[in-house]
Design a protein around this motif. Structure first.
Motif, PDB file in Angstrom:
ATOM      1  N   LYS A 179     -18.382   6.809   6.050  1.00 39.10           N
ATOM      2  CA  LYS A 179     -18.528   6.735   7.503  1.00 39.10           C
ATOM      3  C   LYS A 179     -17.338   7.370   8.217  1.00 39.10           C
ATOM      4  O   LYS A 179     -17.480   8.028   9.226  1.00 39.10           O
ATOM      5  CB  LYS A 179     -18.677   5.277   7.959  1.00 39.10           C
ATOM      6  N   MET A 180     -16.144   7.143   7.663  1.00 43.79           N
ATOM      7  CA  MET A 180     -14.929   7.708   8.251  1.00 43.79           C
ATOM      8  C   MET A 180     -14.635   9.103   7.708  1.00 43.79           C
ATOM      9  O   MET A 180     -13.792   9.809   8.231  1.00 43.79           O
ATOM     10  CB  MET A 180     -13.720   6.819   7.926  1.00 43.79           C
ATOM     11  N   ASN A 181     -15.353   9.466   6.625  1.00 49.10           N
ATOM     12  CA  ASN A 181     -15.117  10.727   5.918  1.00 49.10           C
ATOM     13  C   ASN A 181     -13.634  10.840   5.519  1.00 49.10           C
ATOM     14  O   ASN A 181     -12.992  11.859   5.707  1.00 49.10           O
ATOM     15  CB  ASN A 181     -15.551  11.926   6.753  1.00 49.10           C
ATOM     16  N   THR A 228      -6.062   2.258   7.077  1.00 46.94           N
ATOM     17  CA  THR A 228      -6.342   3.684   6.857  1.00 46.94           C
ATOM     18  C   THR A 228      -5.137   4.433   6.295  1.00 46.94           C
ATOM     19  O   THR A 228      -5.274   5.565   5.852  1.00 46.94           O
ATOM     20  CB  THR A 228      -6.786   4.361   8.168  1.00 46.94           C
ATOM     21  N   SER A 229      -3.956   3.825   6.325  1.00 53.73           N
ATOM     22  CA  SER A 229      -2.771   4.473   5.749  1.00 53.73           C
ATOM     23  C   SER A 229      -2.351   3.728   4.489  1.00 53.73           C
ATOM     24  O   SER A 229      -2.594   2.525   4.363  1.00 53.73           O
ATOM     25  CB  SER A 229      -1.626   4.493   6.764  1.00 53.73           C
ATOM     26  N   PRO A 230      -1.727   4.427   3.551  1.00 50.64           N
ATOM     27  CA  PRO A 230      -1.332   3.775   2.294  1.00 50.64           C
ATOM     28  C   PRO A 230      -0.339   2.638   2.528  1.00 50.64           C
ATOM     29  O   PRO A 230       0.543   2.762   3.382  1.00 50.64           O
ATOM     30  CB  PRO A 230      -0.664   4.884   1.483  1.00 50.64           C
ATOM     31  N   PRO A 231      -0.483   1.550   1.796  1.00 48.77           N
ATOM     32  CA  PRO A 231       0.445   0.434   1.944  1.00 48.77           C
ATOM     33  C   PRO A 231       1.795   0.783   1.307  1.00 48.77           C
ATOM     34  O   PRO A 231       1.852   1.513   0.322  1.00 48.77           O
ATOM     35  CB  PRO A 231      -0.237  -0.689   1.173  1.00 48.77           C
ATOM     36  N   THR A 232       2.844   0.274   1.880  1.00 47.58           N
ATOM     37  CA  THR A 232       4.178   0.491   1.313  1.00 47.58           C
ATOM     38  C   THR A 232       4.817  -0.830   0.945  1.00 47.58           C
ATOM     39  O   THR A 232       5.890  -0.856   0.377  1.00 47.58           O
ATOM     40  CB  THR A 232       5.092   1.217   2.321  1.00 47.58           C
ATOM     41  N   HIS A 233       4.143  -1.934   1.278  1.00 50.42           N
ATOM     42  CA  HIS A 233       4.700  -3.251   0.971  1.00 50.42           C
ATOM     43  C   HIS A 233       3.918  -3.888  -0.172  1.00 50.42           C
ATOM     44  O   HIS A 233       2.892  -3.392  -0.576  1.00 50.42           O
ATOM     45  CB  HIS A 233       4.655  -4.149   2.211  1.00 50.42           C
TER      46      HIS A 233
END
Length: 180
Positions: free
Chosen positions: A13-15, A29-34
């Motif tokens: 859906k978000m492609n 939507t962004s990679p986790p860093t914690h």
């Protein structure tokens, strides 16, 4: 790799990719860093009651013994099959529909590093099967939208207990099964 508990998944859906934390339920939507580094939790001890008549390291249920690979022990489908053979069993195949759900509950306690675990199921000549000498592939419990043609090997989504077709080269934890 991602911190423990996170999975990167394509969202049509978000492609684009989303990141899901299966421990907390968070989606982003962004990679986790914690979070933890991915080294994972210490192995959960198996009680004498859980072991039953199985050898050490195996759990007894439904007249079978189950071996769950260690947190960092991930294999391709063929690697998992070979590892189970070395352990004296074979890759998990469900005799009963509820076995996958028993394993889901057990994995909540044990903790594996992947969100899927391999089964013995494979697609041959356009048909899914559990292999020679096993029950016919009938009434499978598929995850929503599955099978989607992404692979020819079957894995169980550890958080729901439902089946998903996956590329056989992907490395996942695995569950072996044998008679006591």
């Amino acid at each position: 790799g991602l911190p423990y508990g996170w999975e990167k998944k394509f969202d049509g859906k978000m492609n684009g990719f989303i990141y899901i934390n299966h421990v907390t339920g968070e989606t982003r939507t962004s990679p986790p860093t914690h979070g933890s580094s991915g080294t994972g939790p210490a192995p959960v001890q198996i009680s004498a009651r859980e072991q039953g008549s199985c050898k050490p390291g195996w759990r007894y249920a439904f007249n079978f013994c189950y071996y769950i690979s260690a947190f960092a022990d991930i294999q391709s489908h063929s690697g998992a099959q070979a590892a189970c053979k070395t352990q004296g069993g074979e890759l998990f195949w469900p005799q009963f529909v509820f076995e996958s759900f028993f394993l889901k509950k057990t994995l909540n306690k044990v903790k594996i590093s992947t969100h899927f675990f391999w089964t013995n199921g494979e697609k041959h000549s356009g048909k899914w099967n559990w292999g020679t000498g096993h029950p016919a592939f009938s009434n499978p419990k598929w995850s929503a939208g599955q099978p989607d043609g992404s692979g020819t090997c079957l894995a169980v989504y550890a958080h729901t207990g439902f089946l998903d077709d996956q590329p056989c080269e992907t490395q996942y934890n695995y569950v072996c099964k044998t008679k006591p």
